[in-house]
Design an enzyme around this catalytic site. Structure first.
Site, PDB file in Angstrom:
ATOM      1  N   HIS A  72     -15.645 -13.798  40.463  1.00 27.49           N
ATOM      2  CA  HIS A  72     -14.364 -13.123  40.238  1.00 27.49           C
ATOM      3  C   HIS A  72     -14.532 -11.645  40.521  1.00 27.49           C
ATOM      4  O   HIS A  72     -15.424 -11.008  39.979  1.00 27.49           O
ATOM      5  CB  HIS A  72     -13.897 -13.316  38.791  1.00 27.49           C
ATOM      6  CG  HIS A  72     -13.262 -14.637  38.576  1.00 27.49           C
ATOM      7  ND1 HIS A  72     -11.988 -14.776  38.113  1.00 27.49           N
ATOM      8  CD2 HIS A  72     -13.731 -15.870  38.787  1.00 27.49           C
ATOM      9  CE1 HIS A  72     -11.704 -16.059  38.054  1.00 27.49           C
ATOM     10  NE2 HIS A  72     -12.747 -16.743  38.446  1.00 27.49           N
ATOM     11  N   TYR A 202      -5.739 -11.619  30.652  1.00 28.25           N
ATOM     12  CA  TYR A 202      -5.734 -11.357  29.204  1.00 28.25           C
ATOM     13  C   TYR A 202      -4.373 -10.751  28.903  1.00 28.25           C
ATOM     14  O   TYR A 202      -4.044  -9.697  29.457  1.00 28.25           O
ATOM     15  CB  TYR A 202      -6.812 -10.342  28.810  1.00 28.25           C
ATOM     16  CG  TYR A 202      -8.221 -10.866  28.924  1.00 28.25           C
ATOM     17  CD1 TYR A 202      -8.845 -10.987  30.164  1.00 28.25           C
ATOM     18  CD2 TYR A 202      -8.940 -11.223  27.790  1.00 28.25           C
ATOM     19  CE1 TYR A 202     -10.137 -11.467  30.265  1.00 28.25           C
ATOM     20  CE2 TYR A 202     -10.244 -11.697  27.889  1.00 28.25           C
ATOM     21  CZ  TYR A 202     -10.832 -11.815  29.119  1.00 28.25           C
ATOM     22  OH  TYR A 202     -12.110 -12.291  29.226  1.00 28.25           O
ATOM     23  N   PRO A 293     -14.597 -13.757  21.149  1.00 27.36           N
ATOM     24  CA  PRO A 293     -14.713 -14.145  22.563  1.00 27.36           C
ATOM     25  C   PRO A 293     -13.870 -13.332  23.550  1.00 27.36           C
ATOM     26  O   PRO A 293     -13.962 -13.550  24.749  1.00 27.36           O
ATOM     27  CB  PRO A 293     -14.275 -15.611  22.557  1.00 27.36           C
ATOM     28  CG  PRO A 293     -13.468 -15.791  21.335  1.00 27.36           C
ATOM     29  CD  PRO A 293     -13.960 -14.810  20.337  1.00 27.36           C
ATOM     30  N   LYS A 297     -18.507 -12.403  25.954  1.00 34.01           N
ATOM     31  CA  LYS A 297     -19.823 -11.768  25.911  1.00 34.01           C
ATOM     32  C   LYS A 297     -20.929 -12.552  25.219  1.00 34.01           C
ATOM     33  O   LYS A 297     -22.107 -12.241  25.411  1.00 34.01           O
ATOM     34  CB  LYS A 297     -19.698 -10.412  25.189  1.00 34.01           C
ATOM     35  CG  LYS A 297     -18.886  -9.387  25.934  1.00 34.01           C
ATOM     36  CD  LYS A 297     -19.646  -8.907  27.128  1.00 34.01           C
ATOM     37  CE  LYS A 297     -18.811  -8.041  28.039  1.00 34.01           C
ATOM     38  NZ  LYS A 297     -19.299  -7.992  29.392  1.00 34.01           N
ATOM     39  N   TYR A 385     -16.951  -4.990  31.180  1.00 33.48           N
ATOM     40  CA  TYR A 385     -16.594  -6.397  31.401  1.00 33.48           C
ATOM     41  C   TYR A 385     -17.648  -7.116  32.256  1.00 33.48           C
ATOM     42  O   TYR A 385     -18.069  -8.232  31.922  1.00 33.48           O
ATOM     43  CB  TYR A 385     -15.218  -6.476  32.054  1.00 33.48           C
ATOM     44  CG  TYR A 385     -14.595  -7.848  31.969  1.00 33.48           C
ATOM     45  CD1 TYR A 385     -13.875  -8.236  30.843  1.00 33.48           C
ATOM     46  CD2 TYR A 385     -14.739  -8.761  32.997  1.00 33.48           C
ATOM     47  CE1 TYR A 385     -13.317  -9.502  30.753  1.00 33.48           C
ATOM     48  CE2 TYR A 385     -14.186 -10.023  32.922  1.00 33.48           C
ATOM     49  CZ  TYR A 385     -13.477 -10.388  31.797  1.00 33.48           C
ATOM     50  OH  TYR A 385     -12.930 -11.645  31.705  1.00 33.48           O
TER      51      TYR A 385
HETATM   52  P1  FAD Z   1     -26.352 -21.668  20.502  1.00 36.53           P
HETATM   53  O1  FAD Z   1     -25.697 -21.986  21.784  1.00 36.53           O
HETATM   54  O2  FAD Z   1     -25.588 -21.851  19.237  1.00 36.53           O
HETATM   55  O3  FAD Z   1     -27.690 -22.527  20.426  1.00 36.53           O
HETATM   56  C1  FAD Z   1     -28.444 -22.659  19.254  1.00 36.53           C
HETATM   57  C2  FAD Z   1     -29.153 -24.005  19.287  1.00 36.53           C
HETATM   58  O4  FAD Z   1     -30.056 -24.097  18.209  1.00 36.53           O
HETATM   59  C3  FAD Z   1     -28.183 -25.158  19.138  1.00 36.53           C
HETATM   60  O5  FAD Z   1     -28.340 -26.059  20.218  1.00 36.53           O
HETATM   61  C4  FAD Z   1     -28.553 -25.785  17.810  1.00 36.53           C
HETATM   62  O6  FAD Z   1     -28.347 -27.189  17.795  1.00 36.53           O
HETATM   63  C5  FAD Z   1     -30.019 -25.415  17.700  1.00 36.53           C
HETATM   64  N1  FAD Z   1     -30.533 -25.380  16.321  1.00 36.53           N
HETATM   65  C6  FAD Z   1     -29.956 -24.840  15.233  1.00 36.53           C
HETATM   66  N2  FAD Z   1     -30.733 -24.995  14.155  1.00 36.53           N
HETATM   67  C7  FAD Z   1     -31.837 -25.666  14.556  1.00 36.53           C
HETATM   68  C8  FAD Z   1     -32.995 -26.140  13.892  1.00 36.53           C
HETATM   69  N3  FAD Z   1     -33.177 -25.954  12.583  1.00 36.53           N
HETATM   70  N4  FAD Z   1     -33.951 -26.796  14.604  1.00 36.53           N
HETATM   71  C9  FAD Z   1     -33.778 -26.991  15.940  1.00 36.53           C
HETATM   72  N5  FAD Z   1     -32.676 -26.572  16.621  1.00 36.53           N
HETATM   73  C10 FAD Z   1     -31.731 -25.908  15.945  1.00 36.53           C
HETATM   74  N6  FAD Z   1     -19.552 -16.695  24.965  1.00 36.53           N
HETATM   75  C11 FAD Z   1     -19.300 -16.133  26.152  1.00 36.53           C
HETATM   76  O7  FAD Z   1     -20.142 -15.354  26.656  1.00 36.53           O
HETATM   77  N7  FAD Z   1     -18.141 -16.390  26.856  1.00 36.53           N
HETATM   78  C12 FAD Z   1     -17.221 -17.266  26.379  1.00 36.53           C
HETATM   79  O8  FAD Z   1     -16.243 -17.516  27.062  1.00 36.53           O
HETATM   80  C13 FAD Z   1     -17.461 -17.915  25.116  1.00 36.53           C
HETATM   81  N8  FAD Z   1     -16.621 -18.850  24.638  1.00 36.53           N
HETATM   82  C14 FAD Z   1     -16.959 -19.524  23.500  1.00 36.53           C
HETATM   83  C15 FAD Z   1     -16.130 -20.532  23.049  1.00 36.53           C
HETATM   84  C16 FAD Z   1     -16.478 -21.240  21.888  1.00 36.53           C
HETATM   85  C17 FAD Z   1     -15.564 -22.351  21.406  1.00 36.53           C
HETATM   86  C18 FAD Z   1     -17.671 -20.918  21.156  1.00 36.53           C
HETATM   87  C19 FAD Z   1     -18.036 -21.668  19.881  1.00 36.53           C
HETATM   88  C20 FAD Z   1     -18.488 -19.915  21.611  1.00 36.53           C
HETATM   89  C21 FAD Z   1     -18.147 -19.215  22.776  1.00 36.53           C
HETATM   90  N9  FAD Z   1     -18.973 -18.222  23.284  1.00 36.53           N
HETATM   91  C22 FAD Z   1     -18.673 -17.600  24.441  1.00 36.53           C
HETATM   92  C23 FAD Z   1     -20.197 -17.880  22.616  1.00 36.53           C
HETATM   93  C24 FAD Z   1     -21.386 -18.557  23.269  1.00 36.53           C
HETATM   94  O9  FAD Z   1     -21.117 -19.910  23.461  1.00 36.53           O
HETATM   95  C25 FAD Z   1     -22.580 -18.330  22.369  1.00 36.53           C
HETATM   96  O10 FAD Z   1     -22.733 -16.933  22.196  1.00 36.53           O
HETATM   97  C26 FAD Z   1     -23.856 -18.921  22.956  1.00 36.53           C
HETATM   98  O11 FAD Z   1     -23.835 -20.318  22.846  1.00 36.53           O
HETATM   99  C27 FAD Z   1     -25.080 -18.363  22.230  1.00 36.53           C
HETATM  100  O12 FAD Z   1     -26.214 -19.032  22.632  1.00 36.53           O
HETATM  101  P2  FAD Z   1     -27.425 -19.240  21.647  1.00 36.53           P
HETATM  102  O13 FAD Z   1     -28.460 -19.951  22.442  1.00 36.53           O
HETATM  103  O14 FAD Z   1     -27.769 -17.965  20.985  1.00 36.53           O
HETATM  104  O15 FAD Z   1     -26.866 -20.168  20.471  1.00 36.53           O
HETATM  105  C1  PHB Z   2     -13.424 -19.066  29.056  1.00 35.34           C
HETATM  106  O1  PHB Z   2     -13.281 -19.308  30.282  1.00 35.34           O
HETATM  107  O2  PHB Z   2     -13.623 -19.960  28.234  1.00 35.34           O
HETATM  108  C2  PHB Z   2     -13.332 -17.670  28.598  1.00 35.34           C
HETATM  109  C3  PHB Z   2     -13.192 -16.651  29.521  1.00 35.34           C
HETATM  110  C4  PHB Z   2     -13.112 -15.334  29.073  1.00 35.34           C
HETATM  111  C5  PHB Z   2     -13.161 -15.068  27.729  1.00 35.34           C
HETATM  112  C6  PHB Z   2     -13.299 -16.084  26.802  1.00 35.34           C
HETATM  113  C7  PHB Z   2     -13.382 -17.399  27.236  1.00 35.34           C
HETATM  114  O3  PHB Z   2     -13.063 -13.789  27.308  1.00 35.34           O
END
Ligand code: FAD
Ligand code: PHB
Length: 391
Positions: A72, A202, A293, A297, A385
């Site tokens: 994008h 947005y 969100p 980020k 961004y």
């Molecule tokens: P997680 O993805 O939460 O991974 C942590 C892992 O640890 C999980 O798989 C879990 O099962 C595992 N775990 C936990 N406890 C234990 C344990 N005791 N033993 C073994 N394993 C364990 N971010 C963006 O940048 N852009 C977006 O558009 C965006 N949209 C989002 C939409 C939603 C609905 C959600 C919920 C989040 C969104 N985010 C977005 C945030 C992004 O998804 C998270 O910031 C990202 O997943 C972080 O990664 P992580 O690896 O730190 O944590």
């Molecule tokens: C998404 O595509 O899920 C998305 C994109 C931008 C955002 C949040 C979510 O700021």
């Protein structure tokens, strides 16, 4: 089992870290409590910053991203139907973002680690507790296939998300907690319809925020601001499409509608601890910080953390230099705070928070007018961004 770095969690943080360490020849083991199928299908982020895309390519895991990711070159900001375009490349010296679902990033990394290289990555292996982080031989106790096991390591990295055990293991006196709960949530949908705009939109509207994004040329991802106690059952498809149309609309533009294949509500919060390491335990990703969100980020911040850790472990194992490991929390928090600020700014600017006759609403409007007028303001938004190169 013995390893150099024991990683808890196979989300983006844990998987990227494992891959970075393997690429440096540093042994590590990943424990993930969920099944592979669950982790690979969890519907989450979709927006990859420039640095995240570059890292995937550098690590040799960028093939699917190159083929299927959608770069994008700008974003559209809207206020009551009036739109402003933010052209990234022009304002940031050629940087941009790519839309590629988090679950595909996760799948690509797992395929590389587990299938291609047979590196140790255990699913349905739950870390129960972490011990001896103040010594040079910490260990992780975990349960796998109904039995208790231990991993003895040099270092433990908790990439275990917001509900993980890593943060609970840090002694409470070493960090402060910062938390903001927003008085609204996002109702998100996936719909089988081509995106109605080439770029994300947005939108502030007096009825509330809306976001248009997509996952592929056939699948749209859309969100609207709802109250925290709202429920998807209150939003039949027709009502939802009408609301999206109103909030995102502008003259001469049509919203493409189609079958809705998924609906869910996500609360909005800013959360962080202000110290991300203790002894031989390091925290990365959502385990240490959550951003709302608006700005996309969360995943990117998780990747930025483990990129720093990757460099720090390389300096430790290859050059016997612990400077970066010691400075990890301080270094990582600079980007965390910058990102908290930007995500908070985008959230406050584009959500309905006040009545139209209020002072605060007028400030929101004045700020949007400034975005329209000022290249400096548009540049600030663009560089945050797409993600600052370094911080
Ligand atoms: P997680 O993805 O939460 O991974 C942590 C892992 O640890 C999980 O798989 C879990 O099962 C595992 N775990 C936990 N406890 C234990 C344990 N005791 N033993 C073994 N394993 C364990 N971010 C963006 O940048 N852009 C977006 O558009 C965006 N949209 C989002 C939409 C939603 C609905 C959600 C919920 C989040 C969104 N985010 C977005 C945030 C992004 O998804 C998270 O910031 C990202 O997943 C972080 O990664 P992580 O690896 O730190 O944590
Ligand atoms: C998404 O595509 O899920 C998305 C994109 C931008 C955002 C949040 C979510 O700021």
């Amino acid at each position: 089992m013995k390893t150099k770095v024991g990683i808890i969690g196979a989300g983006p943080a844990g998987l990227f870290l494992s891959k970075i360490l393997h690429s440096q020849g540093i042994d590590n083991v990943v424990l993930e409590s969920r099944s592979r199928h669950y982790v690979e299908n969890r519907l989450r982020a979709g927006l990859l910053e420039h640095n995240t895309v570059e890292l995937l390519k550098e690590l040799g895991v960028g093939k699917n991203l190159i083929n299927n990711g959608i770069p994008h070159h700008g974003v559209m900001l809207s206020f009551n139907g009036e739109r402003v375009h933010i052209p990234f490349e022009e304002l940031t010296g050629g940087r941009n973002i790519t839309i590629y679902g988090q679950r595909f990033v996760v799948r690509d990394l797992i395929a590389d680690l587990a299938d291609k290289n047979n590196y140790p990555l255990y699913f349905e292996a739950t870390a129960g507790h972490i011990e001896k982080i103040e010594t040079d031989r910490p260990l992780i106790h975990y349960e796998y296939e109904g039995e208790n096991h231990e991993i003895h390591c040099d270092y433990v990295v908790a990439c275990d998300g917001y509900h993980g055990i890593g943060r609970q293991t840090l002694p409470g006196h070493i960090f402060n907690t910062h938390r903001v709960e927003y008085p609204f949530s996002w109702l998100g949908i996936l719909a089988e319809t081509p995106p109605s705009s080439e770029e994300l939109i947005y939108a502030f509207h007096t009825r509330g925020f809306a976001l248009l994004s997509y996952r592929s040329p056939e699948i749209s991802r859309l969100y609207i601001q709802v109250d925290n106690d709202d429920h998807v059952d209150n939003w039949p498809d027709d009502k939802l499409w009408d609301e999206l149309d109103t909030r995102l609309g502008t003259e001469g533009w049509t919203l493409n509608k189609g079958p809705i294949i998924q609906k869910g509500i996500t609360p909005m919060r800013s959360y962080m601890i202000d110290h991300m390491q203790y002894g031989r335990l390091f925290m990365a990703g959502d385990a240490a910080h959550i951003v709302p969100p608006t700005g996309g980020k969360g995943l990117n911040l998780a990747v930025a953390d483990v990129k720093l850790l990757g460099k720090a472990f390389a300096a430790h194992y290859h050059n016997n230099d612990d400077t970066l490991l010691k400075g990890y929390s301080t270094d990582a928090l600079k980007r965390v705070w910058r990102t908290q600020h930007f995500s908070n700014f985008m959230t406050q600017q584009f959500h309905k928070r006040f009545q139209e006759d209020s002072f605060d609403y007028q400030l929101q409007k004045a700020q949007f007018d400034y975005i329209k007028k000022s290249v400096a303001m548009r540049t600030t938004i663009a560089e945050n961004y797409v993600g600052l190169k370094e911080i």
